[in-house]
Write an enzyme that holds these catalytic residues in place. Structure first.
Site, PDB file in Angstrom:
ATOM      1  N   ASP A 230       0.876  -1.150   0.000  1.00  0.00           N
ATOM      2  CA  ASP A 230       0.000   0.000   0.000  1.00  0.00           C
ATOM      3  C   ASP A 230       0.925   1.214   0.000  1.00  0.00           C
ATOM      4  OD1 ASP A 230      -3.174   0.689   1.672  1.00  0.00           O
ATOM      5  OD2 ASP A 230      -2.072   1.775   0.128  1.00  0.00           O
TER       6      ASP A 230
HETATM    7  C1  GLC Z   1      -4.331   4.312  -0.338  1.00  0.00           C
HETATM    8  C2  GLC Z   1      -5.213   3.125  -0.117  1.00  0.00           C
HETATM    9  C3  GLC Z   1      -5.126   2.097  -1.204  1.00  0.00           C
HETATM   10  C4  GLC Z   1      -4.943   2.794  -2.539  1.00  0.00           C
HETATM   11  C5  GLC Z   1      -3.579   3.451  -2.522  1.00  0.00           C
HETATM   12  C6  GLC Z   1      -3.328   4.251  -3.805  1.00  0.00           C
HETATM   13  O1  GLC Z   1      -3.677   4.681   0.818  1.00  0.00           O
HETATM   14  O2  GLC Z   1      -5.090   2.476   1.146  1.00  0.00           O
HETATM   15  O3  GLC Z   1      -6.330   1.318  -1.169  1.00  0.00           O
HETATM   16  O4  GLC Z   1      -5.029   1.863  -3.608  1.00  0.00           O
HETATM   17  O5  GLC Z   1      -3.376   4.281  -1.393  1.00  0.00           O
HETATM   18  O6  GLC Z   1      -4.207   5.327  -3.858  1.00  0.00           O
END
Ligand code: GLC
Length: 731
Positions: A230
């Protein structure tokens, strides 16, 4: 153009290899032009494309216009694999048209508490339902040679301190509840990637948890894709690479690339580990290069979103057949959401929607509108309230549009209560007092309390139904569509009743999953608690009868067959749900668990056979491995978890008695119930029990006695008992 992975692997420098293991920026991987390795783009999901292409001052701004489909909570309420497959199919087409290599979805974390700010994006409190529906979504996307990233692996069940909190959770709960939806998707749909979660699990960050990312995900489940982090979830890049995390997102501006190179040069990171990660990355990149760029029609996808939203909606209540409305004469719509619906959630899943429609945009001309409260949906307006109540008293029917404003639930923070804004509860209550035919339409991402439930006639839960939710709402209110959704989560009566009430969201460092496997309906069923609306609940404008249930063993599972008939006067779809109730056992198990479902469409008077297969996992629980104990299982078939229509018993031999590690503290009863009970031991104990007679106190004391204590009552030493059980003396 294909990548010659092994050849490239041999030609890449260690710096280039390290560079491939982290992003070039927020959305792109790094290219290696020298060798013809392209940069690829990833974009959020999960219920619409949030592709950012425009940069201002070096920062991405905005996102391309795309179709906003119903959010995860709504999609799961369809209980329909073809619905999530259709969303995946549309998304795959849109991603392909925008040059997106991998869509960052589906989001399938289990709903441990209804307070989790991101529950609108997640599917269910039940892992079987989540796994089944997510698998179809993945298949829909990937058939366009576009990848997915199943997220967030694992245990991201709250927003509070999501980047640091440690879930304190036992392995059985992880396996049965928090991992099993991911397992289903990995084994069934072969996703190109998974996204690891921010949080720690029992003290170790998911991003560097080799038990999670390698032992379980790859060695047990056979996952052959890549794991990306993430955004900002990596703490120790070298450790995470060793654990099985191939791609750090977003870019670390070269900082962690250098750490990798240094670790290799110092012998702290074997080149073989780096090579294996790069090999997997190149295979992943290569998969997307087969994609042919497609185009799509936004209006067609918008129409899909409209039909999908209608099939997800849940008719929670419909007293006196208040719905569907018969004509628009004298109908009053009240509430700002009737004009500007809340249709999506806040955070990374927020879409630049193609065309948002409110109910007032598409309702029949005779419908009148009044706001009733202030436009933001959160503040009362005495003047507007008075006006709405007076008009309601004279109307033939009133539809009040209510729900949660974005400020009350979003990615990044959790809810603090289950209540709607006070002004909305007041508005509904005051109108229902003067108008018998009061109908509430809800636009919310997660459960709310309903103090006015018994005062209104009908309640239609639309969840965050996507950009076409206004049209879908009108289609349902006026009967152009027949509701067929079912709740994929329990609506509790009170926050205090919820399984995680005493432990959510935990302290500074840890959150204890004290409720174990008893999440959602598993909790309310085990404690025989009343709920506002149960898991699996949803009404229709028609009715259905279930009959002729047959359950037959098939291999190490079973097949459930029954007939369902539409006993009403209009076409409709019914979700037949199959729950398995295990035999009593030493291990505390849920009263029943959803292990099959099928949505069937029936014309008035029509009936069909429904057949649902149960594999051995439908009967299994985790005890160091998946086990099925011997005994009588009850198969419950119903229209909701608390509307069981038919049931049948099924006796299974299981995989034998519980395996036991015999030791000094092992009780006589546990030995007798295990596969350690050799005839000599069983014979001796039967003699003793006969002597003891039927006096419960003496029998229970003996059966509950640990082996080491028998020598105090019987002419046999502990060593002799071990020898009898074929154990050496060191047990
Ligand atoms: C965010 C989310 C994730 C997302 C990523 C990119 O923090 O937790 O679900 O795909 O960052 O935006």
């Amino acid at each position: 153009m294909r990548l010659d992975v092994e050849k490239m692997l041999g030609e890449l420098t260690v710096e280039e290899k390290a560079g491939l293991c982290s992003g070039a920026d927020t959305w792109f991987t790094k290219a290696v032009e020298r060798l013809g390795i392209p940069a690829v783009m990833v974009s959020d999901g999960p219920h619409g494309l949030r592709t950012q292409k425009e940069k201002r001052d070096g920062q991405y701004v905005g996102s391309v216009e795309a179709i906003c489909f119903p959010s995860g909570a709504a999609l799961a309420s369809s209980f329909d694999r073809s619905v999530t497959e259709r969303v995946g199919d549309d998304l795959g087409q849109e991603a392909s048209s925008e040059g997106v290599h991998t869509v960052l979805g589906p989001a399938i974390n289990i709903k441990r508490s209804p307070l989790c700010g991101r529950n609108f994006e997640y599917l269910s409190e039940d892992p079987y339902l989540a796994g089944e529906l997510a698998s179809s979504y993945v298949q829909g996307v990937q058939k366009h040679q576009v990848g997915v990233s199943v997220k967030h692996f694992a245990g991201n069940n709250q927003e509070t301190r999501r980047m640091s909190i440690s879930d304190v959770v036992d392995e059985r709960t992880l396996r049965e509840i928090y991992l099993s939806a991911f397992e289903k998707v990995v084994r069934t749909a072969k996703p190109w990637t998974l996204m690891c979660s921010y949080n720690r699990i029992n003290g170790t960050y998911s991003s560097e948890n080799s038990w999670l990312l390698t032992d379980v995900l790859r060695k047990e489940w056979g996952f052959d894709g890549i794991v990306m982090s993430d955004w900002g979830a990596v703490d120790d890049r070298v450790e995470s690479l060793k654990a099985g995390l191939e791609l750090e997102m977003p870019s670390s501006r070269g900082v962690t690339d250098k750490e990798i190179v240094q670790a290799v040069s110092e012998g702290k990171l074997p080149m073989s580990v780096l090579d294996e990660a790069v090999r997997r990355l190149l295979v992943w990149i290569d998969k997307g290069l087969q994609r042919r760029t497609e185009s799509y029609d936004k209006d067609e996808h918008h129409q899909d979103a409209r039909e999908i939203a209608a099939s997800c909606a849940v008719l929670l209540q419909n007293e006196h057949h208040a719905l569907p409305l018969t004509g628009d004469r004298g109908v009053l719509f009240v509430g700002p959401f009737a004009r500007t619906p809340r249709y999506q959630g806040g955070g990374s899943s927020h879409i630049n929607s193609h065309l948002v429609t409110g109910a007032m945009d598409v309702c029949p001309d005779g419908v009148r509108y009044l706001p009733g409260i202030q436009d933001n949906g959160q503040k009362r307006s005495p003047k507007r309230l008075k006006e709405a109540v007076e008009a309601a008293a004279k109307a033939r029917a009133v539809v009040i549009f209510a729900g949660l404003p974005e400020s009350m639930e979003s990615e990044g923070y959790d809810r603090s209560s289950l209540d709607l804004p006070d002004c909305q509860n007041e508005l509904i209550d005051r109108i229902a007092t003067v108008q018998k035919r009061s109908i509430v339409v809800l636009y919310n991402g997660s459960p709310v309390t309903m103090p006015w439930k018994d005062k209104v006639s009908a309640i239609l839960e639309m969840y965050l139904g996507g950009e076409a939710v206004g049209e879908a709402t009108v289609d349902l209110l006026f009967g152009l569509e027949n509701p067929s959704g079912k709740l994929a989560e329990t609506f509790p009566l009170r926050l205090e009743d919820t399984p995680s009430f005493l432990s959510f969201p935990g302290g500074h460092l840890e959150v204890a999953y004290q409720e174990g496997v008893f999440v959602g309906y598993r909790w309310y069923d085990a404690r025989k608690m009343e709920v506002l609306f149960p898991f699996g609940h949803g009404l229709s404008y028609t009715s259905f009868a279930y009959h002729d249930l047959e359950v037959e063993k098939e291999g190490d599972g079973a097949v459930v067959r029954l007939r369902v008939k539409n006993t009403g006067r209009r076409q409709g779809s019914e979700v037949v749900q199959v729950y398995v109730a295990p035999p009593a056992s030493l291990v505390p198990r849920p009263v029943k668990e959803l292990k099959g479902f099928s949505k069937v469409e029936l014309k008035p008077g029509e009936e069909k056979e429904v057949s649902i297969s149960l594999d051995f996992r439908a009967f299994a629980y985790w005890d160091g491995k998946w086990r099925v104990t011997k005994g009588a299982y009850r198969i419950l078939v119903g229209s909701s978890s608390r509307d069981i229509r038919l049931c049948s018993d099924l006796s299974l031999d299981g995989d034998g008695p519980v395996s036991l590690v015999v030791g000094r503290t092992t009780t006589v009863r546990d030995v007798l119930e295990s596969d350690e009970a050799v005839p000599a031991f069983r014979g001796m104990m039967e003699q003793v029990l006969k002597m003891v007679g039927n006096e419960p106190m003496f029998r229970e004391t003996l059966l509950g006695s640990p082996l080491h204590s028998l020598q105090s009552f019987l002419p046999v030493s502990y060593q002799q008992i071990l020898a009898m059980l074929g154990r050496s003396g060191d047990a």
